[in-house]
Design a protein around this motif. Structure first.
Motif, PDB file in Angstrom:
ATOM      1  N   GLU A  10       0.836  -1.194   0.000  1.00 50.01           N
ATOM      2  CA  GLU A  10       0.000   0.000   0.000  1.00 50.01           C
ATOM      3  C   GLU A  10       0.870   1.243   0.000  1.00 50.01           C
ATOM      4  O   GLU A  10       1.801   1.375   0.794  1.00 50.01           O
ATOM      5  CB  GLU A  10      -0.933   0.025   1.220  1.00 50.01           C
ATOM      6  N   ASN A  11       0.603   2.129  -0.929  1.00 54.08           N
ATOM      7  CA  ASN A  11       1.268   3.433  -0.987  1.00 54.08           C
ATOM      8  C   ASN A  11       2.791   3.326  -0.944  1.00 54.08           C
ATOM      9  O   ASN A  11       3.464   4.055  -0.208  1.00 54.08           O
ATOM     10  CB  ASN A  11       0.780   4.328   0.156  1.00 54.08           C
ATOM     11  N   GLY A  12       3.340   2.393  -1.712  1.00 57.26           N
ATOM     12  CA  GLY A  12       4.788   2.257  -1.790  1.00 57.26           C
ATOM     13  C   GLY A  12       5.415   1.504  -0.642  1.00 57.26           C
ATOM     14  O   GLY A  12       6.644   1.414  -0.555  1.00 57.26           O
ATOM     15  N   VAL A  13       4.586   0.955   0.257  1.00 58.76           N
ATOM     16  CA  VAL A  13       5.078   0.196   1.404  1.00 58.76           C
ATOM     17  C   VAL A  13       4.696  -1.270   1.231  1.00 58.76           C
ATOM     18  O   VAL A  13       3.570  -1.582   0.833  1.00 58.76           O
ATOM     19  CB  VAL A  13       4.483   0.740   2.719  1.00 58.76           C
ATOM     20  N   ALA A  27       0.134   0.047   7.433  1.00 61.21           N
ATOM     21  CA  ALA A  27       1.428   0.728   7.468  1.00 61.21           C
ATOM     22  C   ALA A  27       1.496   1.718   8.628  1.00 61.21           C
ATOM     23  O   ALA A  27       2.571   1.967   9.184  1.00 61.21           O
ATOM     24  CB  ALA A  27       1.687   1.435   6.141  1.00 61.21           C
ATOM     25  N   ALA A  28       0.353   2.268   9.025  1.00 60.96           N
ATOM     26  CA  ALA A  28       0.327   3.243  10.124  1.00 60.96           C
ATOM     27  C   ALA A  28       0.787   2.631  11.437  1.00 60.96           C
ATOM     28  O   ALA A  28       1.291   3.350  12.313  1.00 60.96           O
ATOM     29  CB  ALA A  28      -1.084   3.813  10.277  1.00 60.96           C
ATOM     30  N   TRP A  29       0.633   1.319  11.598  1.00 57.59           N
ATOM     31  CA  TRP A  29       1.056   0.669  12.838  1.00 57.59           C
ATOM     32  C   TRP A  29       2.554   0.852  13.091  1.00 57.59           C
ATOM     33  O   TRP A  29       3.012   0.753  14.226  1.00 57.59           O
ATOM     34  CB  TRP A  29       0.729  -0.830  12.785  1.00 57.59           C
ATOM     35  N   PHE A  30       3.316   1.103  12.038  1.00 58.57           N
ATOM     36  CA  PHE A  30       4.767   1.221  12.173  1.00 58.57           C
ATOM     37  C   PHE A  30       5.216   2.646  12.473  1.00 58.57           C
ATOM     38  O   PHE A  30       6.414   2.916  12.536  1.00 58.57           O
ATOM     39  CB  PHE A  30       5.441   0.704  10.901  1.00 58.57           C
ATOM     40  N   ASP A  31       4.276   3.538  12.673  1.00 59.03           N
ATOM     41  CA  ASP A  31       4.565   4.920  13.060  1.00 59.03           C
ATOM     42  C   ASP A  31       4.277   5.062  14.551  1.00 59.03           C
ATOM     43  O   ASP A  31       3.119   4.974  14.966  1.00 59.03           O
ATOM     44  CB  ASP A  31       3.686   5.878  12.258  1.00 59.03           C
ATOM     45  N   ALA A 112       6.051  -7.238   9.316  1.00 58.83           N
ATOM     46  CA  ALA A 112       7.304  -6.615   8.896  1.00 58.83           C
ATOM     47  C   ALA A 112       6.999  -5.646   7.762  1.00 58.83           C
ATOM     48  O   ALA A 112       6.082  -5.869   6.969  1.00 58.83           O
ATOM     49  CB  ALA A 112       8.310  -7.669   8.436  1.00 58.83           C
ATOM     50  N   LYS A 113       7.791  -4.597   7.686  1.00 56.64           N
ATOM     51  CA  LYS A 113       7.543  -3.540   6.701  1.00 56.64           C
ATOM     52  C   LYS A 113       8.857  -3.086   6.086  1.00 56.64           C
ATOM     53  O   LYS A 113       9.903  -3.102   6.740  1.00 56.64           O
ATOM     54  CB  LYS A 113       6.874  -2.345   7.390  1.00 56.64           C
ATOM     55  N   TYR A 114       8.787  -2.702   4.822  1.00 58.12           N
ATOM     56  CA  TYR A 114       9.888  -1.926   4.259  1.00 58.12           C
ATOM     57  C   TYR A 114       9.330  -0.936   3.247  1.00 58.12           C
ATOM     58  O   TYR A 114       8.256  -1.134   2.673  1.00 58.12           O
ATOM     59  CB  TYR A 114      10.970  -2.814   3.637  1.00 58.12           C
ATOM     60  N   ARG A 115      10.074   0.129   3.058  1.00 61.80           N
ATOM     61  CA  ARG A 115       9.699   1.175   2.104  1.00 61.80           C
ATOM     62  C   ARG A 115      10.946   1.596   1.345  1.00 61.80           C
ATOM     63  O   ARG A 115      11.960   1.940   1.947  1.00 61.80           O
ATOM     64  CB  ARG A 115       9.109   2.381   2.840  1.00 61.80           C
ATOM     65  N   LYS A 116      10.873   1.543   0.028  1.00 62.09           N
ATOM     66  CA  LYS A 116      12.004   1.994  -0.777  1.00 62.09           C
ATOM     67  C   LYS A 116      12.018   3.519  -0.797  1.00 62.09           C
ATOM     68  O   LYS A 116      11.009   4.158  -1.083  1.00 62.09           O
ATOM     69  CB  LYS A 116      11.911   1.433  -2.196  1.00 62.09           C
ATOM     70  N   GLN A 121      17.686   1.913  -2.295  1.00 60.34           N
ATOM     71  CA  GLN A 121      17.737   2.056  -0.841  1.00 60.34           C
ATOM     72  C   GLN A 121      16.357   1.825  -0.237  1.00 60.34           C
ATOM     73  O   GLN A 121      15.332   2.096  -0.867  1.00 60.34           O
ATOM     74  CB  GLN A 121      18.220   3.459  -0.446  1.00 60.34           C
ATOM     75  N   TYR A 122      16.360   1.329   1.012  1.00 61.76           N
ATOM     76  CA  TYR A 122      15.094   1.114   1.708  1.00 61.76           C
ATOM     77  C   TYR A 122      15.261   1.365   3.201  1.00 61.76           C
ATOM     78  O   TYR A 122      16.377   1.380   3.737  1.00 61.76           O
ATOM     79  CB  TYR A 122      14.570  -0.311   1.475  1.00 61.76           C
ATOM     80  N   GLN A 123      14.129   1.559   3.872  1.00 61.86           N
ATOM     81  CA  GLN A 123      14.055   1.613   5.326  1.00 61.86           C
ATOM     82  C   GLN A 123      13.072   0.543   5.781  1.00 61.86           C
ATOM     83  O   GLN A 123      12.137   0.198   5.052  1.00 61.86           O
ATOM     84  CB  GLN A 123      13.609   2.999   5.799  1.00 61.86           C
ATOM     85  N   ALA A 124      13.276   0.006   6.991  1.00 62.40           N
ATOM     86  CA  ALA A 124      12.491  -1.151   7.403  1.00 62.40           C
ATOM     87  C   ALA A 124      12.192  -1.124   8.897  1.00 62.40           C
ATOM     88  O   ALA A 124      12.843  -0.422   9.676  1.00 62.40           O
ATOM     89  CB  ALA A 124      13.235  -2.441   7.049  1.00 62.40           C
TER      90      ALA A 124
END
Length: 238
Positions: A10-13, A27-31, A112-116, A121-124
Motif C-alpha cells: 500500500e502506498n509504496g510500502v 502501514a500506520a502501525w509502524f509509526d 514486517a515492513k519496508y519502504r524503498k 535504498q530502503y528503510q524497514a
C-alpha cells in the motif's frame, strides 16, 4: 516464502503480516506517533528506535532497523536494496515464523515492513508480540544462580542443535521470566545448513562471553561460565 504469511502493499510500502493479524495491521502501525500514549520507548539495549506498544490490550514491540558504528555516520536508517527476499525485516519475520513453528522460545512475529526511499535504498521495521513480564539477562546477572546458568546453557545448545545462528547473542537479547529463557532480535540471524563448519557455534558462544564481560566483568564471566557450559554440554559437576 513462509506458507502462512500474508503479503500486502500500500502506498509504496510492502508488508508481511502474520495470519492472526490479517485485516488489522496497516502501514500506520509502524509509526510510533500513530499510537500516541500507547507507545513507550524501550530504554534497555539496542540503538534506540524501539517502542513497547499497547494495541488494545495486546502488548507489541515495534523496532526500526538502525545502523551502528561507522555506517551510522553515512546513514542510520537506510540500507542498500538488492532484492525483496534480502530485506532485513522480511528475513527476520520469516525466520521467526520458522522458529515459532519449531517450538523455539522466541517472540511471535506480527508484521514486517519496508519502504524503498530510492531505487537502491530502503528503510524497514518489524513488529513482534511482547514477551510479558520478562527481564533482560543484563539486569539479572548477579541474581542468577548456578542452576539458572546451567539451564540457559541448555537453551542455547537447543538453538545450536537446530542450526540457529543468532547474529548478536548478548545479555540484552536474552530475556528471563520465571526461570525460563527467550531469545529476541534475530536481525541477520539464520538457520545454518547441515554441512556448515561448526565453528560458527564457538563464535556465537565467544560473542556471548564478551557481552558478559562487558556488562559485568571478567571475574563474573569466569564464575558463571562453568555452569553455563555444563548446561550447554549436558554435563554435571558435584
Amino acid at each position: 516464502m513462509v506458507e502462512s504469511e500474508i503479503c500486502e502493499r500500500e502506498n509504496g510500502v510492502a508488508l508481511l503480516v502474520h495470519p492472526d493479524y490479517q485485516g488489522r495491521v496497516t502501514a500506520a502501525w509502524f509509526d510510533p506517533g500513530y499510537w500516541g500514549d500507547s507507545a513507550e520507548p524501550v530504554s534497555s539495549g539496542g540503538r534506540g528506535g524501539a517502542w513497547f506498544i499497547d494495541a488494545d490490550g495486546t502488548g507489541l514491540v515495534l523496532r526500526e532497523y538502525r545502523r551502528g558504528g561507522l555506517a551510522a555516520r553515512i546513514s542510520r536508517r537506510t540500507y542498500a536494496f538488492a532484492a525483496e527476499r534480502d530485506v532485513r525485516s522480511f528475513a527476520e519475520f520469516r525466520l521467526l515464523m520458522r522458529l515459532v513453528a519449531m517450538g523455539m522460545p522466541v517472540p511471535k512475529p506480527v508484521a514486517a515492513k519496508y519502504r524503498k526511499v530510492s531505487p537502491v535504498q530502503y528503510q524497514a521495521a518489524i513488529m513482534i508480540e511482547r514477551l510479558a513480564d520478562t527481564t533482560p539477562l543484563a539486569d539479572l546477572i548477579d541474581c542468577l544462580d548456578n542452576d539458572g546458568w546451567y539451564r540457559l546453557g541448555q537453551v542455547i545448545r537447543r538453538f545450536h542443535d537446530a542450526g540457529v545462528r543468532h547474529a548478536d547473542l548478548n545479555c540484552f537479547n536474552v530475556l528471563v521470566r520465571d526461570g525460563a529463557f527467550y531469545l529476541i532480535d534475530f536481525d541477520k540471524g539464520c538457520i545454518m545448513p547441515d554441512q556448515a563448519n561448526p565453528r560458527w557455534k564457538r563464535a556465537n558462544l565467544d560473542r556471548f562471553a564478551r557481552s558478559l564481560r562487558k556488562v559485568a566483568d571478567e571475574a563474573v564471566q569466569r564464575r558463571v561460565w562453568v555452569s553455563f557450559m555444563n548446561g550447554y554440554n549436558g554435563s554435571h559437576t558435584d
